[in-house]
Design a protein around this motif. Sequence first.
Motif, PDB file in Angstrom:
ATOM      1  N   LEU A 456      -5.918 -11.913   2.237  1.00 47.75           N
ATOM      2  CA  LEU A 456      -5.399 -10.857   2.390  1.00 47.75           C
ATOM      3  C   LEU A 456      -5.572  -9.941   3.665  1.00 47.75           C
ATOM      4  O   LEU A 456      -4.748  -8.992   3.868  1.00 47.75           O
ATOM      5  N   GLU A 457      -6.415 -10.210   4.447  1.00 46.55           N
ATOM      6  CA  GLU A 457      -6.889  -9.934   5.759  1.00 46.55           C
ATOM      7  C   GLU A 457      -7.306  -8.231   5.598  1.00 46.55           C
ATOM      8  O   GLU A 457      -6.900  -7.400   6.401  1.00 46.55           O
ATOM      9  N   LEU A 504      -2.437  -1.592   0.336  1.00 48.39           N
ATOM     10  CA  LEU A 504      -2.442  -2.791   0.613  1.00 48.39           C
ATOM     11  C   LEU A 504      -1.777  -3.024   1.783  1.00 48.39           C
ATOM     12  O   LEU A 504      -1.758  -4.018   2.589  1.00 48.39           O
ATOM     13  N   TYR A 505      -0.593  -2.062   2.028  1.00 46.96           N
ATOM     14  CA  TYR A 505       0.499  -2.394   3.001  1.00 46.96           C
ATOM     15  C   TYR A 505       0.177  -1.686   4.283  1.00 46.96           C
ATOM     16  O   TYR A 505       0.988  -1.630   5.263  1.00 46.96           O
ATOM     17  N   LYS A 506      -0.895  -1.156   4.348  1.00 48.93           N
ATOM     18  CA  LYS A 506      -1.345  -0.259   5.612  1.00 48.93           C
ATOM     19  C   LYS A 506      -2.375  -1.240   6.296  1.00 48.93           C
ATOM     20  O   LYS A 506      -3.201  -1.702   5.491  1.00 48.93           O
ATOM     21  N   PHE A 507      -2.569  -1.303   7.799  1.00 49.62           N
ATOM     22  CA  PHE A 507      -3.600  -2.070   8.216  1.00 49.62           C
ATOM     23  C   PHE A 507      -4.734  -1.320   8.650  1.00 49.62           C
ATOM     24  O   PHE A 507      -6.015  -1.823   8.828  1.00 49.62           O
ATOM     25  N   VAL A 508      -4.601  -0.034   8.991  1.00 50.44           N
ATOM     26  CA  VAL A 508      -5.698   0.307   9.862  1.00 50.44           C
ATOM     27  C   VAL A 508      -6.456   1.775   9.049  1.00 50.44           C
ATOM     28  O   VAL A 508      -7.291   2.301   9.622  1.00 50.44           O
ATOM     29  N   ASP A 509      -5.846   2.078   7.941  1.00 53.50           N
ATOM     30  CA  ASP A 509      -6.339   3.301   7.364  1.00 53.50           C
ATOM     31  C   ASP A 509      -7.604   2.913   6.688  1.00 53.50           C
ATOM     32  O   ASP A 509      -7.778   1.806   6.295  1.00 53.50           O
ATOM     33  N   SER A 561      -0.294  -0.538  -8.177  1.00 53.19           N
ATOM     34  CA  SER A 561      -1.143   0.673  -7.275  1.00 53.19           C
ATOM     35  C   SER A 561      -1.873   1.503  -8.283  1.00 53.19           C
ATOM     36  O   SER A 561      -1.447   1.641  -9.326  1.00 53.19           O
TER      37      SER A 561
END
Lengths: 777, 426
Positions: A456-457, A504-509, A561
Amino acid sequence: MKQFCLAFFLLLLEIPLGAWGQGLFLRGRVLDSVSGQGLSNVNITMVKPNHFTITDAKGRFNFQSLTSGDYTLVFSYIGYASVEKKVHLNMQSGAVVINMLPKTESIGEVIISGKSEARKLKEQAAPISVINMSDLAGTVTTVVDVLQKTVGITMRNAGGVGSSSRISLRGLEGKRIGFFIDESPMSDQSDFVDLNDIPVDMIERVEIYKGIVPARFGGNAMGGAVNIVTKEYPDKYGDFSYEIGSYNTHKVQAVFKRNIKSTGLLISGGGGYTYSDNDYTMKSPYVDSLKMKRDNDQFKKFIFALDLKATKWWFDEITLEPTFADTYHGIQGYKRDFRKAHNTSKVYFVSSTMKKKGFFLDGLDLDMTSWVSSTYSCLVDTAHIRYDWHGGMEASPSKGGGELYSYPSNSNDKKTAFLNRMNLCYLINNHHSIEYNSVFSLANGYPKDDLRESTLEKKTMFNSRMRSLTVGMTYNYTAVHSKFLSATTLRHYNYWMKTKYTNLYKFVDLPEDVDLNKSAWGFSEAMRYQFSPHFTVKTSVGYEVRIPSENELLGDGISISPSGKLSPEKNRSFNIGFLYNLQDNPSHLQIELSTYYMYLTDMIRYVPSVLGGQYDNFGKMRTLGAEFEVKADVLPCLYSYANLTYQDLRDKRDYEQDSQIKNPTKDLRMPNIPYLMYNAGLEFHKRNLFGGRNQNTRLFMDLSYVHEYYYDFEMTNLDKRRIPTSTTVNLGMEHRIHDKYYLSFQIKNLTDERVISEFNRPLAGTEVGFKIRYIFN
Amino acid sequence: MKKQRLTQLINCVVSAGLLMSAGLCVTSCSSDDDNPASTSDTSDSKETPNATYNYLLETCVANPDGMSGSTYIQKLATMPTSINNKNGTQLSFCSYLQAEVIKGQKYLFAFPAYFAESDSYLRRYTYDEQTQMVSTPKKLELTPQNFSAALTVVSDTKMYVPECGPGKITVVNPQTMEKTGSIDLTSYAYKDNSPEPSCGIVRDGYYYQSLNQVGATMMPYEDYRQCDVAIINTNTDKVEKVISEKTTHMTYASRPILPSMVFSTESKDIYFACCGYFGMNSDHPETGFICIPAGKQDFDSSKAWDIHDVAIEGSEYKAASLWNCEYVGDGIVVAFVAVRELMDSEAYTARYLMAVRIDLNKKKIYRIQGIPYSSATVSFIDQIDNLTYMGIYSTSDSGFYSYNPTTNDAEKVISTVGYPFYMHVF
């Protein structure tokens, strides 16, 4: 028609066999001398020869294989004065009736009696069904079998042995229904225990509370509760059984108990091992004309428990029970042919119980249970190849593998939990008592799945800390002669949860802190009035709440969610029931009619969207229902029962969620919930049916009918998708020799009816099982 | 017999319903008097200039569990002003439909339910205008968990059915509904085993198949913010090359359930509408159009248009994601865009889709006045003659709206019970 033919056949069987009875037996009933009610679980010891038994739910008992002569019986029961009775037994002897007097002690002007009396009175006021396992021994193999026979209950099974089972009680299910073992809540945090994990031979009785749940259970139940009461074995006892069944199912169980009288210590232990391939053939729900053999539903469970009990320490009773359970369960595929995905879990569990009458104060009784558990669970889904049911194969979507989802799993989740349940009961006098109940639970979760995270990274599951506290006060009132009983309960629920959440849909938060606190009040009032020894009316009103579950509040880290704003569900209920009981009649006729009304608001429902979904409070549901049950000893050797349930659950939302759009399904029947079902059964029992001595045989037949019900809200006048009617028949036999050897044989679903559980999951067809049991004491 | 009841029941309902709908779709107005799906007690109709058409409407109603429910399809001779589902035929929850005319024959294709439990069959229903009869549906079993919801007709004997889950295209003869081949795309996957083929389009003997390249979260990979398109020779069914648009960082070129997000202009320029991260990732807001110009087999970055920072006339908001669109001609696209400011914490019930008119030539976006914000669950757009129809599930009503791109007039035309999911006029 087939089922009625079978019933008729059994009736025919009874006529000639009734004349085969041999030997003498001593039977009778034990009654409360004040209320006239039968007393269950009374210990009865025959002095010479040394025999032991306990009374059933109606207070009945029976000693078999006796010869003419004099016998001495000792009756003992907590809260009652012991009774010793000498009986002369011959061919003309009738039933013995024993009246037991509640134990009372005079201290000045205050009359104090045992706590069990207060508890018993309160239980009588609440709407409850009690199933005594001694009545069902040999006729059921699992708790689900027991519950399925009960009026107002449907069971939702996912498959074969070891599959998860959900109780649907008056149409409410899931987390709304409490599940307790010896009054300790099992459904909130201890999701490692399933109903079917409890060996039926270790169960004394099953209590089913409907509508309102007594405060002492604490927990978070709203629509009802199932409490499984485990057996109190005799001082010296051993029990071994082995069962073999269809689809390579094997169950081995053993129990032992020893009382070291000089030290006041009782040592007991038990364990069991269950194995099943669950490899029945089923018709595919998804592919036309395809029959497929389940090939990844293997189930293995080992469970072992010790029980150390001291009765001569400061507490009247103090116990320590360590338990260990180890489970493996494959994950059966339906759309696809899963071949490797599976779950494992290991549970270490220690519980302790302390009971004390006159706890620092005369008349104050303590009953406290605590347990701590540590659970290690793993989901292993790392297969790199996926199969369809035609044998075709393709690579898993993820490089890391995975048959179930688009990502692999190799979790190593840990959860530690603690629970304390305390009940303090103070009986002011014979008419008034108050109870304080609290249940505190704590659960810390430590999820870990590096493989999933790497796919999922990002990290989506976080450590969590949950605390909940339920505090209740109950006032019990008992009128003169116990004709009128009342139990008034006020409860407060508190729930705290701390964890983290990441989108899940953000990468940097960075993960956000989640700190939830939910609380709510609940209230219930239950009353009983006994118009005559035979006729009783019960009524109750309740305002119960359910705190949202972890999954509802926090989501699953992937497609669901978090929804921290969720409010508790609220249920207003009204019950009234009529009980006609001809206990003194040889036919033992019992007729019960219960009707109820429930209105559930802030119902938590899942809201799907393009990407996953979340839970929201937007449901309203009204339920009107009636349950009717008749039980009768039609003949001395023939017991029968029948029950009918009708529950009408309707959607009551005025508008669609978060809008002024009129709800198109208002007043429509709620889908996926059966609304009409009945059960019926016959049990023929006869001594020495096949000759010999000291033998007892029982033949039984159960029929279960569930009327077709709705797959969806029904809006169209054209053809509708419905879950079809099912009628299943079970047959069985139990043969007992010298009260030591038990042989039983069962056929489930005799007619091989195709039964489909929820989510379009086909259940097994005809199953057979054979069991041998030996008791030494 | 009893043991087979459920399967038979479901099959019968689905079959009968679709047959009826498909068949009735092409019957005349007068013959619809006998059609239980169009009796007047279940809908209000009004005569319109389109009265000679037959309307196929699809609505969806969820069950309390939110994960299941029913789709209802109804056929009406005239455009109704409102419909309920009393004469609707049940299908699996959120089944996607696609109507096609192949070799003069009218077909209705029904895909497996996309978001809910379902079998894996692609069903084709046929109407025989001579006999006024419909044939038994032909079925083709696709791969389990295929996530197929759209197809592209290549010729009278060939159509491509992208299977997003397993990463392949199943080649099917639409007349026989037999699988005639398969195009394996898994070797073009980034990081995983499926490139997630979405929608495609045929031009000049080549099929342009978008590859979404999403990860396990169903979102584009953080380190792969580009659009890939496989170019397949429709004669050989071979992938000739895969082209990529990397300059704009736009991702997710067309959604698998919305074939109109790939379109060709009058000049044969192919456009892919990119929804990006659905507006849920503010760090990667790129969304808009990418283009393969006529006569070329590669992207032209100069024709790409990232709309996320473009002002929307008539609105204070900007587009966070190009949710769905329909090319209506003359460089005009009618679309839904997601508005991030309206995605509150209750993102799953919020109404954050705005109906807009996008002018590809002028590079301007206009809010369509008169059409309310809609739930993201509903995003239907289709053009019928000179009108564009949009499914709307707002805070106050649900139904289909019409929009005239020429006059800019918009009005609600059909009230529905449940989500207005699909509409087709034969």
